[in-house]
Scaffold this active site. Sequence first.
Site, PDB file in Angstrom:
ATOM      1  N   GLU B 283       0.833  -1.198   0.000  1.00  0.00           N
ATOM      2  CA  GLU B 283       0.000   0.000   0.000  1.00  0.00           C
ATOM      3  C   GLU B 283       0.871   1.253   0.000  1.00  0.00           C
ATOM      4  OE1 GLU B 283      -3.976  -0.460   1.996  1.00  0.00           O
ATOM      5  OE2 GLU B 283      -3.176   1.154   3.224  1.00  0.00           O
ATOM      6  N   GLU B 286       2.191   1.740  -3.389  1.00  0.00           N
ATOM      7  CA  GLU B 286       1.095   2.244  -4.229  1.00  0.00           C
ATOM      8  C   GLU B 286       0.870   3.738  -3.974  1.00  0.00           C
ATOM      9  OE1 GLU B 286      -2.606   0.338  -3.327  1.00  0.00           O
ATOM     10  OE2 GLU B 286      -3.565   0.984  -5.187  1.00  0.00           O
ATOM     11  N   CYS B 309      -7.963  -2.028   4.190  1.00  0.00           N
ATOM     12  CA  CYS B 309      -7.779  -3.154   5.113  1.00  0.00           C
ATOM     13  C   CYS B 309      -9.089  -3.623   5.723  1.00  0.00           C
ATOM     14  CB  CYS B 309      -6.870  -2.768   6.272  1.00  0.00           C
ATOM     15  SG  CYS B 309      -5.307  -2.133   5.749  1.00  0.00           S
ATOM     16  N   SER B 329      -7.169   1.681  -2.168  1.00  0.00           N
ATOM     17  CA  SER B 329      -5.942   0.947  -2.476  1.00  0.00           C
ATOM     18  C   SER B 329      -6.331  -0.428  -3.005  1.00  0.00           C
ATOM     19  CB  SER B 329      -5.113   0.793  -1.199  1.00  0.00           C
ATOM     20  OG  SER B 329      -4.151  -0.213  -1.388  1.00  0.00           O
ATOM     21  N   LYS B 368     -14.832  -9.938   8.588  1.00  0.00           N
ATOM     22  CA  LYS B 368     -13.752 -10.752   8.028  1.00  0.00           C
ATOM     23  C   LYS B 368     -14.262 -12.119   7.592  1.00  0.00           C
ATOM     24  CE  LYS B 368     -10.146  -8.028   8.266  1.00  0.00           C
ATOM     25  NZ  LYS B 368      -9.399  -7.661   7.063  1.00  0.00           N
ATOM     26  N   GLU B 371     -15.511 -11.415   4.248  1.00  0.00           N
ATOM     27  CA  GLU B 371     -14.395 -11.104   3.358  1.00  0.00           C
ATOM     28  C   GLU B 371     -13.714 -12.395   2.875  1.00  0.00           C
ATOM     29  OE1 GLU B 371     -10.683  -8.033   3.530  1.00  0.00           O
ATOM     30  OE2 GLU B 371     -10.591  -9.664   4.964  1.00  0.00           O
ATOM     31  N   GLU B 376     -13.178 -13.846  -5.140  1.00  0.00           N
ATOM     32  CA  GLU B 376     -11.873 -13.447  -5.681  1.00  0.00           C
ATOM     33  C   GLU B 376     -10.729 -13.826  -4.744  1.00  0.00           C
ATOM     34  OE1 GLU B 376     -14.437 -11.436  -5.022  1.00  0.00           O
ATOM     35  OE2 GLU B 376     -13.848  -9.486  -4.252  1.00  0.00           O
ATOM     36  N   CYS B 513     -10.155  -1.397  14.817  1.00  0.00           N
ATOM     37  CA  CYS B 513     -10.439  -2.831  15.012  1.00  0.00           C
ATOM     38  C   CYS B 513     -10.578  -3.199  16.486  1.00  0.00           C
ATOM     39  CB  CYS B 513      -9.343  -3.674  14.393  1.00  0.00           C
ATOM     40  SG  CYS B 513      -8.942  -3.201  12.708  1.00  0.00           S
TER      41      CYS B 513
END
Lengths: 164, 596
Positions: B283, B286, B309, B329, B368, B371, B376, B513
């Site tokens: 990141e 990037e 994230c 990102s 999560k 996720e 993908e 978090c």
Amino acid sequence: MEKICMPPKRIEEIRAICREHGNDAGELINILHAVQNKLGYLPREVQELIAMELGIPVSKVYGVVTFYSFFTMTPKGKYPVSVCMGTACYVRGGEKVLEEFKRQLGIDVGGTTPDGLFSLDSLRCVGACGLAPVVMVGQKVFGRLAPADVKGIIDEFVALERGA
Amino acid sequence: METVKLTIDGRHVEVEKGMNLVEAAASIGVKIPTLCYMNLHGLGYGNGPGACRICVVEVEGRKTLAPACKTSCTEGMVVRTHTPRVVNARRTVMELILSNHPKDCLVCPKNGHCELQELACSLGIREVKYDGEVTSFPKDMSLSIVRDMDKCIMCRRCESACNELQTVGVLSAAGRGFHAVMGTPFGESLQDTGCVNCGQCVAVCPTGALSENSNMADVLRVLADPAKKVVVQTAPAVRAALGEEFGLGGQSVTGRMTAALRRLGFDYVFDTDFAADLTIMEEGTELLGRLKAYLDGDRSVKLPLMTSCCPGWVSFVEKNFPEAEDYLSTAKSPQQMFGAVAKSYFASKLGIDRCDLVVVSVMPCVAKKSEAARSEFSHDGDPDVNIVLTTRELAQLIRQFNIDFTSLPEENFDMPLGVSTGAGVIFGVTGGVIEAAVRTAYEVYTGRKLDRIDFTELRGTDGIRSATVDFNGVPINIGIAHTLGNARKLVKEVVAGTSPYHAIEVMACPGGCIGGGGQPYHRGDASLLAMRATALYGEDADKNLRKSHENPYVQQLYDEFLGEPCGHLAHELLHTSYYDRKPVVEECIYSIKNNG
């Protein structure tokens, strides 16, 4: 992306009503009234579109629609039947009249006949307690009813429909 | 500050005018029991519909009992919080609530952590005198969250969390009176709504109405399978809160957690913090790439770069602001980077097929779980991360194995995916990801060593914070938001083209978090979040290595396997793309249908 399908004309009608109210979320109830007046009911797609136009979550719109008994997600019949269950009507047999309408039309409160002609609702007091028990069909008021009168009322509107 | 003086249980107290009686009593150590009331101090967010009536108190001069959460302190008020009349009333209220509540506490996901249960216990309820109608609603489940509205007491905390704190707007009361329910629009499954799975509804729910979709049984099954190598990764925020479940609140329990995971039977105990360092490499590279292009005059470059994230946040963008997707990102989250590296690099190191390696995550998060299930993040049907547990589920497993957590020795993570820097640790707290990125980006961009590593200007608890960091004469503007309500404000600016920032960090949960939906229930207690933040910053400060690019095992991973940050293989394994999931109105032919 999730697609909400509606005919173009309807989308424009609803957007116009929202615009007339300044796309203001504070006007939600008035907008719902206006849209229901136009369409007869507030189906899911319509609520989603209103939410988008006003920039509010659809859960809010749905919450309001399900809270107020005036709003309906079911299409009303061409001749909406409202049986008064206010105190005066109730004590003078409104409930029996309602039961007879249910039996004759074959639908429950909140329902609509399959031919789309009649829908049935109960309401609280139309302000004509002297005529109790009272039934309204559309804007027409019927007073001092007994269950035996119900069939005649239904037949009257069926005849009207045949003649039309 | 205008103050008023009043008397609570015979004690004089002076408080800010307008403060409610629950808070005023708490200020002198008097606890008035509450259920629906919640106040997330510092975030300007709370819940107090005055719905449950458990907090009633006697106020002199008033005929009826007053709900303390809805009663403001006034001058000269005399309040009694625990008279026989008050306690009797509370017991009656409790019995009425329980008369429409299932009695299956033994098998309830909130068993032992239920506020309703605790209160029924403390009020000594032995029987429910009221026998009446009981509501029944269908159960609903997404990959992250389970809804059992039969257990809902209509406190509306979840509604406040979903609408005010997160502005996600999925949960809302539908219907009226006894049949009202905290529902989704049109009674849809959460899975099919705008829900982003942040789990803040779960974090505040006082009963078993909302809980995580548990995967404990899945973990036990793979641990019992001798054909599988099972690795576990633990997110940064887990270590800051896990101790609370065992009487070790306010401290990082990294070493004990590692020891416990070994005793549960995991073959390798690794750290998501390693992947957090890896995330910074990707990141950060990037960000520098986009910044350099921008400074070189390329105005088509997408700035600010928004962090990716947090799966709740990513989902929020996809469902509400798809036009801002290109600002996210492309770096995968640390959980998914870990999975991708474990299933390729580490599996080949072990000489086994990726399908025989099971990756388990322990996350402070319920999003999560969703996720990890995104298609993908799978390779030929084999997910990079197989099973996701929450911090709470890990604590539960530790209890199931009768591990005496407090007397465990402090153990270290396994090599090589268990080594991390302090930068990886602070990923768990709001501002931490961007601070970690700045530590690395600064040194890479300027070629100079940082004089100071702590960027205190990026820390704190304000919902939206901003700071400018000087990159050798180039001012880099940074925006930070926690909670999606605050994030919405920043992303709106991005969409409008008025964002003053070069980089934006978003974490969906309050405090980051550490306040996640998978953590021990914070129930709106901001002091708990502060404690967890302190624990993480403490662990960072104690580390020898505090910058991601100094992680020797991350360097080794690039040397041996990945090549360059943002290079070809890194792109394939560590980056992702996003989808437009926003509902649109489409013109089409459609017949009026009965929605009953």
